[in-house]
Design a protein around this motif. Structure first.
Motif, PDB file in Angstrom:
ATOM      1  N   LEU A 176       0.833  -1.203   0.000  1.00 42.42           N
ATOM      2  CA  LEU A 176       0.000   0.000   0.000  1.00 42.42           C
ATOM      3  C   LEU A 176       0.869   1.255   0.000  1.00 42.42           C
ATOM      4  O   LEU A 176       1.876   1.318   0.715  1.00 42.42           O
ATOM      5  N   GLY A 236       2.871  -1.601   3.921  1.00 39.23           N
ATOM      6  CA  GLY A 236       2.726  -0.268   3.362  1.00 39.23           C
ATOM      7  C   GLY A 236       3.691   0.718   3.971  1.00 39.23           C
ATOM      8  O   GLY A 236       4.369   0.437   4.967  1.00 39.23           O
ATOM      9  N   GLY A 270       0.158   4.018   4.089  1.00 38.85           N
ATOM     10  CA  GLY A 270      -0.034   2.599   3.847  1.00 38.85           C
ATOM     11  C   GLY A 270       0.280   1.750   5.066  1.00 38.85           C
ATOM     12  O   GLY A 270      -0.348   0.710   5.295  1.00 38.85           O
TER      13      GLY A 270
END
Length: 279
Positions: free
Chosen positions: A30, A99, A103
């Protein structure tokens, strides 16, 4: 590349992702705040070459996913729900969720709202208690500019959208993609994150049982290493790794790539059953 749709109070929104590799050893990576998913291209390829099935996701408001103007569409919790929807779309029962910055916070939120879907956590420079003031000072001007001076945001978007990404260095292209937002969507995005839940509170973080690799950066005011160290001490099954600099994983990624690859393979390695004692 693929896409899927999520239903919200404001309607139906499209999200886009990229897959690397095959198999059932899923990893979802992410991006940071407003940064497109391709920031993780190199790490995704490295993990895929080691046998992982990696997916990078553009949250709503990021990269090539939809960018609605509704502040209610943006929050860490909603981003985490989008990750769970992605797993459902892919048919992945579990995944390592990882992430950077925003994220990282979303990864923690996924572990709270859907713990049974999280095989492990790969968390780089989370934004927690020690970063709050710097985050407000850094992003409040962005919100004001988008609200009060939208023509400036539109002009920047007009200029950056006309720079061919193939002629500039890779990270320059990512930077250009990061600032290429419509003023209404940008204002809604920052507003939603400012007034929503930024990360699970400490009491919830301590209940996360998934194994975790937490990476912190020295001399990074927005992502202080103290936040990463604190998180690693809170998570029952976490290992903390301190990067040599803010740019190590961007400029010289070999060491951290190796650590991340080992972590991913260890998480997915089948648990050996103890041998039955001979009679």
């Amino acid at each position: 590349m693929g896409q899927f749709f999520v239903e919200t109070d404001g309607g139906r929104d499209r999200l886009e992702y990229t897959e690397y590799g095959t198999g059932d050893a899923w990893v979802v990576l992410l991006p940071g705040l407003l940064i497109p998913r391709r920031m993780h291209d190199n790490l995704a390829r490295t993990l895929a070459s080691a046998g992982a099935h990696v997916v990078t996701l553009d949250f709503l408001g990021h990269g090539r996913s939809d960018q609605p103007d509704d502040p209610m569409a943006y929050s860490v919790t909603q981003f985490a729900e989008q990750v769970v929807a992605l797993l459902d779309h892919l048919g992945a029962a579990q995944a390592i969720i990882g992430g950077t910055s925003l994220g990282a916070n979303v990864s923690l939120e996924v572990a709270v709202i859907a713990p049974d879907r999280v095989k492990g956590l790969l968390v780089e420079m989370p934004v927690l208690d020690n970063a709050l003031e710097v985050a407000i000072v850094s992003f409040a001007p962005m919100l004001l500019a988008a609200r009060i001076f939208p023509i400036g945001i539109s002009a920047m978007r007009f200029i950056t959208s006309r720079v061919p990404r193939g002629i500039v260095p890779w990270w320059v292209g990512i930077g250009l993609d990061t600032v290429e937002h419509r003023p209404g969507a940008l204002a809604a995005y920052v507003h939603g994150l400012f007034f929503g839940r930024v990360a699970p509170p400490a009491a919830e973080r301590r209940r996360i049982q998934a194994p975790a690799l937490v990476v912190g950066h020295p001399r990074d005011p927005l992502h202080p290493a103290s936040d990463a160290e604190m998180l690693a001490s809170e998570l029952p099954n976490a290992t903390f790794e301190k990067a040599t600099s803010m740019l190590e994983w961007r400029r010289s990624p070999e060491r951290l790539d190796l650590l991340a690859t080992k972590f991913v393979l260890d998480c997915w390695r089948p648990t050996r059953r103890p041998r039955r004692a001979a009679n």
